[in-house]
Design a protein around this motif. Structure first.
Motif, PDB file in Angstrom:
ATOM      1  N   VAL A 133       1.496  -2.583   9.746  1.00  0.00           N
ATOM      2  CA  VAL A 133       3.252  -2.483   9.759  1.00  0.00           C
ATOM      3  C   VAL A 133       2.900  -0.979  10.148  1.00  0.00           C
ATOM      4  N   THR A 134       2.073  -0.491   9.911  1.00  0.00           N
ATOM      5  CA  THR A 134       1.990   1.630  10.150  1.00  0.00           C
ATOM      6  C   THR A 134       1.385   1.167  11.071  1.00  0.00           C
ATOM      7  N   ALA A 135       0.003   0.399  11.631  1.00  0.00           N
ATOM      8  CA  ALA A 135      -0.360   0.623  13.246  1.00  0.00           C
ATOM      9  C   ALA A 135       0.937   0.293  14.361  1.00  0.00           C
TER      10      ALA A 135
ATOM     11  N   THR B 298       0.096  12.377  16.511  1.00  0.00           N
ATOM     12  CA  THR B 298       1.331  11.902  16.254  1.00  0.00           C
ATOM     13  C   THR B 298       2.019  12.266  15.072  1.00  0.00           C
ATOM     14  N   GLU B 299       1.345  12.459  14.277  1.00  0.00           N
ATOM     15  CA  GLU B 299       1.650  13.240  12.535  1.00  0.00           C
ATOM     16  C   GLU B 299       1.120  13.402  11.768  1.00  0.00           C
ATOM     17  N   CYS B 300       1.736  14.776  11.602  1.00  0.00           N
ATOM     18  CA  CYS B 300       1.258  15.430   9.904  1.00  0.00           C
ATOM     19  C   CYS B 300       1.755  15.251   8.646  1.00  0.00           C
ATOM     20  N   SER B 301       1.006  14.276   7.571  1.00  0.00           N
ATOM     21  CA  SER B 301       1.880  14.169   6.464  1.00  0.00           C
ATOM     22  C   SER B 301       1.385  14.681   5.133  1.00  0.00           C
ATOM     23  N   TYR B 302       1.823  15.747   4.943  1.00  0.00           N
ATOM     24  CA  TYR B 302       0.713  16.825   4.198  1.00  0.00           C
ATOM     25  C   TYR B 302       1.544  16.518   2.755  1.00  0.00           C
TER      26      TYR B 302
ATOM     27  N   GLU C 294       0.781  -1.269  -0.010  1.00  0.00           N
ATOM     28  CA  GLU C 294      -0.056   0.349   0.142  1.00  0.00           C
ATOM     29  C   GLU C 294       0.782   1.639  -0.295  1.00  0.00           C
ATOM     30  N   TYR C 295       1.955   1.142   0.434  1.00  0.00           N
ATOM     31  CA  TYR C 295       2.699   2.675   0.758  1.00  0.00           C
ATOM     32  C   TYR C 295       3.891   2.655  -1.210  1.00  0.00           C
ATOM     33  N   TYR C 296       2.790   3.586  -1.496  1.00  0.00           N
ATOM     34  CA  TYR C 296       3.339   3.754  -2.597  1.00  0.00           C
ATOM     35  C   TYR C 296       4.357   4.529  -2.585  1.00  0.00           C
TER      36      TYR C 296
ATOM     37  N   GLY D 212       6.625  16.809   4.072  1.00  0.00           N
ATOM     38  CA  GLY D 212       5.182  16.328   4.733  1.00  0.00           C
ATOM     39  C   GLY D 212       5.411  16.573   5.888  1.00  0.00           C
ATOM     40  N   ASN D 213       6.135  16.001   6.582  1.00  0.00           N
ATOM     41  CA  ASN D 213       5.681  16.012   8.126  1.00  0.00           C
ATOM     42  C   ASN D 213       5.779  17.670   8.850  1.00  0.00           C
ATOM     43  N   PHE D 214       6.477  18.072   8.006  1.00  0.00           N
ATOM     44  CA  PHE D 214       6.131  19.256   9.049  1.00  0.00           C
ATOM     45  C   PHE D 214       4.916  20.776   8.869  1.00  0.00           C
TER      46      PHE D 214
ATOM     47  N   ALA E  43      -2.579   4.060   2.464  1.00  0.00           N
ATOM     48  CA  ALA E  43      -1.237   3.944   2.050  1.00  0.00           C
ATOM     49  C   ALA E  43      -0.862   3.719   4.002  1.00  0.00           C
ATOM     50  N   TYR E  44      -1.822   4.397   4.243  1.00  0.00           N
ATOM     51  CA  TYR E  44      -1.260   4.732   5.821  1.00  0.00           C
ATOM     52  C   TYR E  44      -2.065   3.800   7.011  1.00  0.00           C
ATOM     53  N   ASN E  45      -2.702   3.125   6.226  1.00  0.00           N
ATOM     54  CA  ASN E  45      -3.318   1.820   7.090  1.00  0.00           C
ATOM     55  C   ASN E  45      -2.970   0.127   6.168  1.00  0.00           C
TER      56      ASN E  45
HETATM   57  C1  AVI Z   1       8.361   9.833   7.056  1.00  0.00           C
HETATM   58  N1  AVI Z   1       7.603   9.895   6.458  1.00  0.00           N
HETATM   59  C2  AVI Z   1       7.724  11.177   4.773  1.00  0.00           C
HETATM   60  C3  AVI Z   1       6.334   9.265   6.451  1.00  0.00           C
HETATM   61  C4  AVI Z   1       4.983  10.117   5.819  1.00  0.00           C
HETATM   62  O1  AVI Z   1       4.797   9.359   4.844  1.00  0.00           O
HETATM   63  O2  AVI Z   1       4.913  10.687   6.442  1.00  0.00           O
HETATM   64  C5  AVI Z   1       6.556   8.417   7.916  1.00  0.00           C
HETATM   65  C6  AVI Z   1       4.782   7.861   7.831  1.00  0.00           C
HETATM   66  N2  AVI Z   1       4.112   7.219   8.270  1.00  0.00           N
HETATM   67  C7  AVI Z   1       3.518   6.492   8.463  1.00  0.00           C
HETATM   68  N3  AVI Z   1       4.046   6.011   7.537  1.00  0.00           N
HETATM   69  C8  AVI Z   1       5.009   6.522   6.790  1.00  0.00           C
END
Ligand code: AVI
Length: 318
Positions: free
Chosen positions: A209-211, A276-280, A53-55, A162-164, A202-204
């Protein structure tokens, strides 16, 4: 094989404690994503990159492979190539033969991982001068080694920009422009806006693994700060927020509970989230606008045929 040089600028161990306490005091609660990357977190992130899923990873690798020659033509050989968040230093391998940098400087916050990868790279590329630095590049930082005669190019793959938050991304790019100096360059991988279902998947990932990566943050806090988070009592939540143009990751409390961290007690309500995270995700024009605000000029952009991911070369003024 040449010996590698190592510069230890790791933040004082107090920073995890301080930032966790600050984040727990905020509403909604939030902990910066840079703390995902202890050694287990780094290994889990690499496993995420291998999920179907994580392309972003495989797409960016294909772009680097396809365009390494053009990239080298733009940059020229014999530069000082600084890679931020180098992790396992796998992607840079796709550039090294074409680019033949004078110095390769991997920078990462995860010291053990950084050292292992730097040694591996030095063994595989005996001609390469490797200067590794353990640095938290989300704060102000400087090159620990800066030979004046080499052109400086920062490589920031993986869409970590994207994490900023967007304003932080501009500040980060502005610092990067200052680090590479006049006639320097920035080669940056940026995930694109796209079909929401593709982003959410991609995030599920189906294997979870992402969990596990998300929950490992709590395991790290338990281990390093003597906390007692029960990992069974928190769930992984990730979704695309269309209004903000970002994936959000949270840990959701499954029940009312109390948690202790370094002697302090914190209550969580049922359903309460810890962000815990933003991914723009950015369109090309949006990324160009950020670059201009940071004093960087877009030179070239490469995009895969499915329009999933972009690789930009930006330059500072002459
Ligand atoms: C490192 N960063 C760019 C990943 C993202 O997609 O934001 C971190 C990640 N978080 C969950 N999956 C991947």
């Amino acid at each position: 094989m040449r010996a590698i040089r190592f510069y230890d600028r790791h933040p004082a161990p107090a920073s995890l404690r301080d930032e966790v306490f600050q984040g727990m005091a905020r509403r909604p609660r939030a902990i910066p994503p840079k703390f995902f990357y202890d050694s287990r977190g780094s290994a889990l992130f690499e496993a995420i990159c291998r999920t179907p899923e994580y392309y972003p990873t495989r797409t960016e690798i294909a772009l680097l492979r396809a365009h390494a020659g053009e990239i080298a033509t733009l940059i020229g050989t014999d530069c000082l190539l600084v890679e931020l968040g180098s992790g396992s230093s796998e992607k840079v391998r796709l550039l090294l033969e074409a680019l033949r940098p004078g110095v390769y400087m991997p920078i990462d916050i995860s010291k053990d991982h950084l050292l292992a990868s730097a040694h591996g790279l030095a063994a595989d590329y005996p001609w390469l001068d490797v200067h590794a630095a353990c640095v938290d590049y989300s704060a102000a930082w400087r090159l620990p080694y800066c030979p004046q005669h080499l052109k400086k190019v920062a490589f920031f793959p993986g869409s970590s920009i994207g994490n900023f938050e967007p304003d932080e991304a501009v500040a980060f790019l502005r610092r990067l422009a200052a680090v590479v100096g006049r006639e320097g360059g920035v080669l940056i991988g940026v995930d694109l806006k796209k079909d929401i279902a593709v982003l959410n998947a991609a995030y599920n990932d189906a294997q979870g693994v992402t969990a596990a990566f998300n929950l490992n943050l709590l395991a790290r806090i338990n281990r390093e700060l003597g906390a007692d988070f029960d990992l069974e009592c928190f769930g992984h939540l990730a979704f695309y927020n269309e209004t903000r143009g970002r994936i959000e990751m949270h840990l959701v409390s499954r029940c009312r509970q109390k948690v202790h961290i370094a002697g302090a007690q914190f209550a969580f309500g049922e359903g309460e989230r810890l962000h815990t995270e933003c991914s723009y995700k950015y369109r090309v024009e949006e990324l160009h606008a950020l670059a201009h605000r940071a004093g960087l000029s877009p030179v070239e952009v490469w995009i895969d045929p499915d329009g999933l991911f972009s690789l930009h070369y930006l330059a500072t003024a002459r």
